[in-house]
Design a protein around this motif. Structure first.
Motif: not given
Lengths: 333, 266
Positions: A12, A15-16, A56, A67, A69-71, A80-81
């Protein structure tokens, strides 16, 4: 292949970018897995999100206004993160990158040997002599003639193809498990392209890496990947084994891409079928399927509701389309 | 021509460093037996209104010019260059705020600020002049280095170094610094030339080192009152300054052209 361990799990992933004109979903909800020693091709038009996706996955995005999100699970590491600090530990050693333009991806004022040395000495703590010996080995591995002499030259003294070999050597220096190659041959001559692609394949086998090959050129992925992901407007529209995607694709966009690439088997002066229209504006995506406005099979539902990626054949083939092509209608590669 | 200029600058620097051991006359010794003398074998450039040897004073005077310019550039580059590189590399708020502050300083005429500060900050000393001129040059250096760095910071090789696991510090020093060095060196030469002129202007206003210490600017200032009697006192320090600046600019020009060519080749 089926019992090979999984190296990369993307789930999921979105990338925004926050732009002054609103959020821009460059990648929207992408999931796939990559096994060890596998070569995955990511294809799509310019602006389909393939470069953003590959960056990403590496955890490489602008510091601001984005931003994710997901993994992205890379060999057990959640990208991610993760902090820059944590990502720095995997960069170069777990995952490395080959860039599109060898003219800008080498430091013009640093000797090429030093650019390969860098990671060996700083990250792998090799001493000067061992690092130099290894760098020369790598130059030889990527097919640079008289590597010991080339060690001390500046990038400006090499041709584009040679430079791209050096770029590959720098990427290989940390013996990464995953090599991301973002349009690695776009900046090169056609005759050199094949050489570089063959080189990538041979180093992949020698160093038992996985490779993600991002390209807009289906000819590039046809013979050198085991699986292909087709992207459109930041989403996967079809994926599967290379064979299935070429021979039994269901998504009209995939077919349009295939029809738009030249084939040697065609008689000369065959017109290529261009895809009408332009890729959608990501700031203002259509409500339904993003490809619907350009698709000759589009129906009402296509314009209203976005199709989800649905599994079709075995081997992980899937497509996102309301009006898929019949199985027999595939264009043989 | 390039090497003549380099040689001339080198000669000036050697002269400034070794002024005391060179066979020069005492620049402060006043010989009232021969005031305002024209050039002769004994006094190559003649003497001033106090009978001091102009040649010795010109050589000693280069000390002030060179010390002020190098010292000020040390401060200007020491602060301006790292800040400029960091701002261009980091971007974001850090860059916006810093750049805004620098532009405020740039909007304020540096020469007037320098004159104002030096007028009130007494007693004057070489160090104070260096500090004031140095700080005044920081925004200029910052702007040049920032734009030079920005030119390279977004190139792929920086990202390539990053995904090799290089730290930000390493990228700044190893990848970016060598690339902006040519720009930095060219600007350094221009900066030195500007400071030499600035010292002359300050001295002309009586704001440089206190007499009787000779500096090119001081000497030109002193020559004003006796210009009609003894033009040599004005001519020689002016000539020295002029040739020094000319050489610097010429070297800077040649270096820039040289680096531009090698850049285009890549």
């Amino acid at each position: 292949m089926s019992d090979a361990t999984t190296l990369l799990v993307v789930k999921d992933l979105a990338t925004t970018f926050q732009t002054p004109s609103g959020p821009l979903p460059a990648v929207g909800g992408v999931s796939f897995t990559l096994k060890e020693n596998e070569t995955l091709g990511i294809v799509g038009e310019s602006g389909s999100g393939k470069t953003v996706l590959s960056r990403t996955i590496m955890g490489l995005q602008p510091r601001r206004n984005v931003e994710v999100t997901g993994s992205v699970l890379l060999n057990g590491f959640e990208v991610v993160g993760a902090s820059e600090e944590a990502k720095r530990a995997i960069w170069g050693l777990e995952v490395a990158m080959v860039f599109q333009d060898p003219m800008t991806s080498l430091n013009p004022v640093m000797r090429i040997g030093k650019q390969i040395d860098e990671i060996l000495r700083v990250r792998l703590k090799m001493d000067r002599h061992a690092a130099k010996a290894r760098a020369i080995e790598l130059l030889e591995l990527v097919g640079i003639p008289s590597p010991a002499e080339r060690y001390g030259v500046f990038p400006g003294e090499l041709s584009g193809g040679m430079r791209q070999r050096v770029v590959i050597a720098t990427a290989l220096a940390g013996s990464p498990k995953l090599l991301m190659a973002d349009e690695p041959t776009t900046g090169l001559d056609v005759t050199i392209q094949a050489q570089i692609l063959n080189l990538l394949q041979s180093v992949k086998d020698q160093m038992s890496m996985s490779v993600v090959l991002v390209t807009h050129d289906l000819g590039v992925v046809a013979t050198r990947t085991s699986r292909i992901i087709v992207m459109y407007a930041g989403r996967i529209v079809e994926m599967g084994t290379t064979r299935d995607v070429f021979a039994r694709h269901r998504m009209p966009y995939t077919r349009a891409l295939l029809e738009g690439s030249p084939k040697v088997s065609n008689p000369s002066h065959t017109r290529l079928l261009a895809i009408p229209g332009r890729p959608p504006n990501l700031l203002d995506l259509p409500q339904g399927c993003a490809f619907a406005p350009r698709c000759s099979f589009a129906t009402d539902i296509c314009r209203k509701e976005r199709p989800e990626l649905e599994p079709s054949f075995e081997d992980g083939h899937a497509f996102a389309c309301w009006n898929p092509l019949p199985v027999s209608q595939g264009v043989p590669a | 021509m390039f090497w003549i200029c380099v040689g001339w600058i080198a000669l000036n620097i050697v002269g400034a460093i070794f002024a005391n051991v060179l066979p020069l006359q005492n620049p402060l010794f006043q010989n009232y037996a021969s005031v305002n003398a024209g050039p002769s074998l004994h006094h190559l450039f003649g003497t001033d209104d106090l009978g001091r040897d102009i040649f010795a004073r010109v050589v000693y005077g280069s000390r002030v010019s060179i010390e002020v310019s190098l010292g000020a550039m040390l401060i200007g580059f020491g602060l301006g260059a790292p800040l400029g590189m960091l701002a261009a590399y980091r971007r974001g708020k850090f860059d916006s705020i810093l750049t805004a502050v620098m532009y405020v300083f740039l909007a304020f005429p540096a020469i007037i600020a320098t004159i104002a500060v030096l007028s009130f900050w007494t007693p004057r000393s070489l160090l104070k002049i260096i500090v004031v001129v140095g700080i005044a040059s920081v925004p200029l250096v910052y702007r040049v280095i920032r734009s030079a760095t920005m030119n390279f910071a977004s190139r792929d090789f920086v990202i390539a170094a990053k995904v090799q696991g290089a730290t930000d510090r390493r990228i700044l020093i190893k990848e970016l610094l060598p690339n902006i060095a040519p720009v930095g060196v060219s600007f350094l030469l221009i900066g030195i030339a500007t400071v030499v002129t600035l010292e002359g202007a300050l001295a002309f206003l009586g704001l440089s080192v206190n007499p009787p210490t000779p500096s090119w600017g001081n000497m030109i200032n002193e020559s004003l009152s006796i210009l009609q009697i003894n033009p040599w006192l004005a001519i020689f320090p002016s000539l020295a300054m002029c040739l020094f600046l000319l050489s610097l600019n010429f070297i800077g020009d040649r270096l820039r052209a040289h680096f531009e060519v090698s850049e285009a080749k890549l």
